[in-house]
Design a protein around this motif. Structure first.
Motif, PDB file in Angstrom:
ATOM      1  N   ALA A  58       0.820  -1.220   0.000  1.00 35.23           N
ATOM      2  CA  ALA A  58       0.000   0.000   0.000  1.00 35.23           C
ATOM      3  C   ALA A  58       0.854   1.271   0.000  1.00 35.23           C
ATOM      4  CB  ALA A  58      -0.930  -0.009   1.206  1.00 35.23           C
ATOM      5  N   GLY A  59       2.140   1.133   0.316  1.00 36.90           N
ATOM      6  CA  GLY A  59       3.000   2.322   0.372  1.00 36.90           C
ATOM      7  C   GLY A  59       3.473   2.570   1.778  1.00 36.90           C
ATOM      8  N   ALA A  60       4.340   3.571   1.907  1.00 33.13           N
ATOM      9  CA  ALA A  60       4.921   3.893   3.214  1.00 33.13           C
ATOM     10  C   ALA A  60       3.880   4.549   4.108  1.00 33.13           C
ATOM     11  CB  ALA A  60       6.115   4.826   3.037  1.00 33.13           C
ATOM     12  N   ASP A  61       3.999   4.319   5.434  1.00 39.47           N
ATOM     13  CA  ASP A  61       3.113   4.977   6.404  1.00 39.47           C
ATOM     14  C   ASP A  61       3.245   6.495   6.293  1.00 39.47           C
ATOM     15  OD1 ASP A  61       2.553   2.465   7.298  1.00 39.47           O
ATOM     16  OD2 ASP A  61       3.542   2.685   9.265  1.00 39.47           O
ATOM     17  N   TRP A  62       2.144   7.206   6.647  1.00 38.65           N
ATOM     18  CA  TRP A  62       2.272   8.670   6.680  1.00 38.65           C
ATOM     19  C   TRP A  62       2.542   9.116   8.106  1.00 38.65           C
ATOM     20  CZ3 TRP A  62      -1.612  11.584   9.180  1.00 38.65           C
ATOM     21  CH2 TRP A  62      -2.830  10.920   9.397  1.00 38.65           C
ATOM     22  N   ILE A  63       3.180  10.264   8.253  1.00 42.78           N
ATOM     23  CA  ILE A  63       3.605  10.763   9.559  1.00 42.78           C
ATOM     24  C   ILE A  63       2.755  11.967   9.932  1.00 42.78           C
ATOM     25  CG2 ILE A  63       5.550  11.761  10.842  1.00 42.78           C
ATOM     26  CD1 ILE A  63       7.369  10.321   8.725  1.00 42.78           C
ATOM     27  N   CYS A  64       2.155  11.907  11.126  1.00 41.38           N
ATOM     28  CA  CYS A  64       1.277  13.006  11.567  1.00 41.38           C
ATOM     29  C   CYS A  64       2.114  14.231  11.931  1.00 41.38           C
ATOM     30  CB  CYS A  64       0.456  12.573  12.786  1.00 41.38           C
ATOM     31  SG  CYS A  64      -0.566  13.930  13.440  1.00 41.38           S
ATOM     32  N   GLU A  65       1.745  15.384  11.371  1.00 41.14           N
ATOM     33  CA  GLU A  65       2.509  16.606  11.610  1.00 41.14           C
ATOM     34  C   GLU A  65       2.260  17.179  13.001  1.00 41.14           C
ATOM     35  OE1 GLU A  65       1.875  19.313   8.399  1.00 41.14           O
ATOM     36  OE2 GLU A  65       2.846  17.959   6.952  1.00 41.14           O
ATOM     37  N   PHE A  66       1.189  16.681  13.692  1.00 37.13           N
ATOM     38  CA  PHE A  66       0.870  17.217  15.023  1.00 37.13           C
ATOM     39  C   PHE A  66       1.493  16.387  16.132  1.00 37.13           C
ATOM     40  CE2 PHE A  66      -2.490  18.376  12.079  1.00 37.13           C
ATOM     41  CZ  PHE A  66      -2.451  19.761  12.196  1.00 37.13           C
ATOM     42  N   PRO A  72      -0.873   3.686   8.628  1.00 40.53           N
ATOM     43  CA  PRO A  72      -0.832   3.071   7.294  1.00 40.53           C
ATOM     44  C   PRO A  72      -1.406   4.006   6.233  1.00 40.53           C
ATOM     45  CG  PRO A  72      -1.549   1.460   8.890  1.00 40.53           C
ATOM     46  CD  PRO A  72      -1.450   2.775   9.630  1.00 40.53           C
ATOM     47  N   ALA A  73      -0.846   3.866   4.995  1.00 39.02           N
ATOM     48  CA  ALA A  73      -1.146   4.798   3.913  1.00 39.02           C
ATOM     49  C   ALA A  73      -2.625   4.888   3.583  1.00 39.02           C
ATOM     50  CB  ALA A  73      -0.347   4.381   2.669  1.00 39.02           C
ATOM     51  N   ASP A  74      -3.370   3.762   3.749  1.00 36.44           N
ATOM     52  CA  ASP A  74      -4.775   3.782   3.333  1.00 36.44           C
ATOM     53  C   ASP A  74      -5.725   4.308   4.412  1.00 36.44           C
ATOM     54  OD1 ASP A  74      -4.374   1.686   5.031  1.00 36.44           O
ATOM     55  OD2 ASP A  74      -5.474   0.193   3.813  1.00 36.44           O
ATOM     56  N   GLN A  75      -5.178   4.696   5.595  1.00 37.19           N
ATOM     57  CA  GLN A  75      -6.053   5.235   6.646  1.00 37.19           C
ATOM     58  C   GLN A  75      -5.942   6.751   6.687  1.00 37.19           C
ATOM     59  OE1 GLN A  75      -5.494   3.219  10.411  1.00 37.19           O
ATOM     60  NE2 GLN A  75      -5.295   1.224   9.384  1.00 37.19           N
ATOM     61  N   LYS A  76      -7.169   7.417   6.817  1.00 46.00           N
ATOM     62  CA  LYS A  76      -7.215   8.868   6.669  1.00 46.00           C
ATOM     63  C   LYS A  76      -7.038   9.620   7.980  1.00 46.00           C
ATOM     64  CE  LYS A  76      -9.846   9.180   2.389  1.00 46.00           C
ATOM     65  NZ  LYS A  76     -11.112   8.600   1.929  1.00 46.00           N
ATOM     66  N   ARG A  77      -7.172   8.912   9.122  1.00 36.75           N
ATOM     67  CA  ARG A  77      -7.074   9.642  10.393  1.00 36.75           C
ATOM     68  C   ARG A  77      -5.894   9.121  11.195  1.00 36.75           C
ATOM     69  NH1 ARG A  77     -10.430  13.283  11.504  1.00 36.75           N
ATOM     70  NH2 ARG A  77     -12.377  13.459  10.286  1.00 36.75           N
ATOM     71  N   CYS A  78      -5.180  10.021  11.868  1.00 40.00           N
ATOM     72  CA  CYS A  78      -3.993   9.675  12.646  1.00 40.00           C
ATOM     73  C   CYS A  78      -4.367   8.739  13.781  1.00 40.00           C
ATOM     74  CB  CYS A  78      -3.363  10.951  13.210  1.00 40.00           C
ATOM     75  SG  CYS A  78      -2.041  10.599  14.383  1.00 40.00           S
ATOM     76  N   SER A  82      -6.013  11.469  15.774  1.00 37.62           N
ATOM     77  CA  SER A  82      -7.180  11.568  14.896  1.00 37.62           C
ATOM     78  C   SER A  82      -7.134  12.755  13.946  1.00 37.62           C
ATOM     79  CB  SER A  82      -8.496  11.616  15.703  1.00 37.62           C
ATOM     80  OG  SER A  82      -8.624  10.423  16.436  1.00 37.62           O
ATOM     81  N   ALA A  83      -6.005  13.375  13.807  1.00 38.23           N
ATOM     82  CA  ALA A  83      -5.890  14.495  12.854  1.00 38.23           C
ATOM     83  C   ALA A  83      -6.022  13.936  11.441  1.00 38.23           C
ATOM     84  CB  ALA A  83      -4.550  15.192  13.018  1.00 38.23           C
ATOM     85  N   ASP A  84      -6.349  14.820  10.463  1.00 41.95           N
ATOM     86  CA  ASP A  84      -6.478  14.386   9.071  1.00 41.95           C
ATOM     87  C   ASP A  84      -5.114  14.052   8.477  1.00 41.95           C
ATOM     88  OD1 ASP A  84      -9.169  14.546   9.027  1.00 41.95           O
ATOM     89  OD2 ASP A  84      -9.243  16.620   8.234  1.00 41.95           O
ATOM     90  N   ARG A  85      -5.147  13.148   7.470  1.00 39.31           N
ATOM     91  CA  ARG A  85      -3.906  12.703   6.814  1.00 39.31           C
ATOM     92  C   ARG A  85      -3.212  13.881   6.118  1.00 39.31           C
ATOM     93  NH1 ARG A  85      -4.931   7.876   2.936  1.00 39.31           N
ATOM     94  NH2 ARG A  85      -5.899   9.473   1.628  1.00 39.31           N
ATOM     95  N   THR A  86      -1.916  13.936   6.236  1.00 41.37           N
ATOM     96  CA  THR A  86      -1.127  14.966   5.541  1.00 41.37           C
ATOM     97  C   THR A  86      -0.089  14.262   4.654  1.00 41.37           C
ATOM     98  OG1 THR A  86       0.174  15.143   7.557  1.00 41.37           O
ATOM     99  CG2 THR A  86      -1.419  16.883   7.149  1.00 41.37           C
ATOM    100  N   GLU A  87       0.760  15.057   3.987  1.00 40.50           N
ATOM    101  CA  GLU A  87       1.636  14.542   2.927  1.00 40.50           C
ATOM    102  C   GLU A  87       2.881  13.794   3.413  1.00 40.50           C
ATOM    103  OE1 GLU A  87       1.076  14.503  -0.401  1.00 40.50           O
ATOM    104  OE2 GLU A  87      -0.903  15.152   0.333  1.00 40.50           O
ATOM    105  N   LYS A  88       3.377  14.081   4.612  1.00 42.23           N
ATOM    106  CA  LYS A  88       4.666  13.542   5.060  1.00 42.23           C
ATOM    107  C   LYS A  88       4.638  12.020   5.147  1.00 42.23           C
ATOM    108  CE  LYS A  88       8.105  14.624   8.604  1.00 42.23           C
ATOM    109  NZ  LYS A  88       8.232  15.073   9.991  1.00 42.23           N
TER     110      LYS A  88
END
Ligand SMILES: [Zn+2]
Ligand SMILES: [Zn+2]
Length: 341
Positions: A58-66, A72-78, A82-88
């Motif tokens: 699915a790709g690399a995990d995203w990192i929460c900026e907060f 995991p890449a396919d989940q939209k909330r931290c 629970s913050a929204d997904r960002t680009e990092k």
């Protein structure tokens, strides 16, 4: 495309070997965050479960900026706040088993070399000691001089050479046909068969060169296609040149020629301080050539031992017989006079 599950250690409680598929530490419950490093367990089995494979790809995990938690890449909330997904994103890294070979270490000087160098230095030091200049007071016992002049005469001489290389003014006495050289002339070619070896690529093989950190707790094996070679023998036929030896004849001449040649050496000498050149009259048949002059001084030291010196004319002319001089010698031969006298 073998996928294997990685491992990670919890930075909060120190629990080791958490599975790559675990998004929080099973020991303390801490959500996996940016500072966690994944590592590959060498004995990890290949992942075959469809759902796990889908997560790995699915790709690399995203990192929460907060809060820094990773999701995991396919989940939209931290998963941390629970913050929204960002680009990092976590980095995807290729890890090679064998990094580039390090440059060879510089050659160390051998012990034998150092010993030889040491002996060399000792020899030089010893030589310097032996060769050290000595200074002693000596009496000038006598002087002498010698002057020579080469005398050249204009005369007829007989010489030999090839006709096309005779000097100007040569009068030919006789000629003879002689072999001057042998020329190689190509007359054709002949086929020569030889066996050559060559490296031929017969295919490729897959070689595992490392793994890729997919940035989500999984690793993928990295392969490279490497060429496979085989040494094969082949016969080739090439044309080689064939030569013939061609003799070349020419005129070898005996000739006479008038020229200046060395005739004799005239010498003048004396034990006084009035050097003179031997008289050589210049006529159309005779002329003076190379000149050589030698001046000698004979010193006697306190033990009565004699030391000869051959100085330049101006140094020699300043000498006075019977006077004492500070004479510098090295290895028994006179080098000159000490400056302060
Ligand atoms: Zn923990
Ligand atoms: Zn967060």
């Amino acid at each position: 495309m073998a996928i294997r599950e990685g491992r990670w250690d919890c930075p909060q409680c120190g629990n080791q070997g958490n599975r790559g598929s675990e998004l929080k530490c099973p020991a303390c419950g801490r959500v996996r965050a940016e500072e966690v490093q994944f590592y590959a367990a060498e004995d990890a089995a290949e992942v075959t479960d469809e759902a796990a494979l889908a997560r790995a790809k699915a790709g690399a995990d995203w990192i929460c900026e907060f809060c820094g938690a990773t999701t995991p890449a396919d989940q939209k909330r931290c998963r941390g706040c629970s913050a929204d997904r960002t680009e990092k994103r976590r980095a995807v890294k290729e890890l090679l088993d064998r990094p580039e070979a390090p440059a060879p270490a510089p050659k160390k000087k051998s012990k034998a070399g150092l010993v030889l160098a040491g002996i060399g230095l000792l020899a030089i030091a010893g030589g310097l000691l032996l060769c050290r200049a000595k200074e002693a007071s000596m009496t000038l016992a006598g002087v002498s001089w010698e002057r020579t002049v080469e005398v050249e005469k204009y005369t007829t001489v007989v010489e030999e050479h090839w006709r096309d290389r005779l000097p100007e003014g040569a009068r030919i006495l006789s000629t003879e046909r002689k072999l001057e050289r042998t020329d190689k002339v190509q007359t054709g070619t002949r086929p020569v068969t030889k066996t050559v070896e060559e490296k031929v690529q017969t295919g490729t093989k897959k070689v595992k060169v490392g793994k890729k950190d997919l940035g989500n707790g999984y690793f993928e094996d990295l392969f490279k296609e490497e060429p496979v070679y085989e040494t094969r023998q082949r016969t080739v036929t090439e044309d080689e040149p064939v030569y013939r030896d061609d003799p070349v004849y020419a005129d070898w001449c005996r000739y006479e020629i008038d020229k200046w040649v060395k005739d004799r050496v005239e010498k003048a000498s004396g034990a006084d301080k009035s050097p003179d050149w031997p008289a050589v009259a210049a006529t159309d048949k005779q002329r003076p050539g190379k000149k050589v002059e030698t001046y000698r001084a004979l010193f006697k030291d306190a033990d009565g031992e004699e030391h000869e010196w051959t100085p330049k004319l101006d140094e020699w002319q300043r000498l006075e017989v019977g006077r004492k001089y500070n004479v510098v010698t090295r290895l028994g031969s006179v080098q000159g006079l000490a400056a302060a006298e």
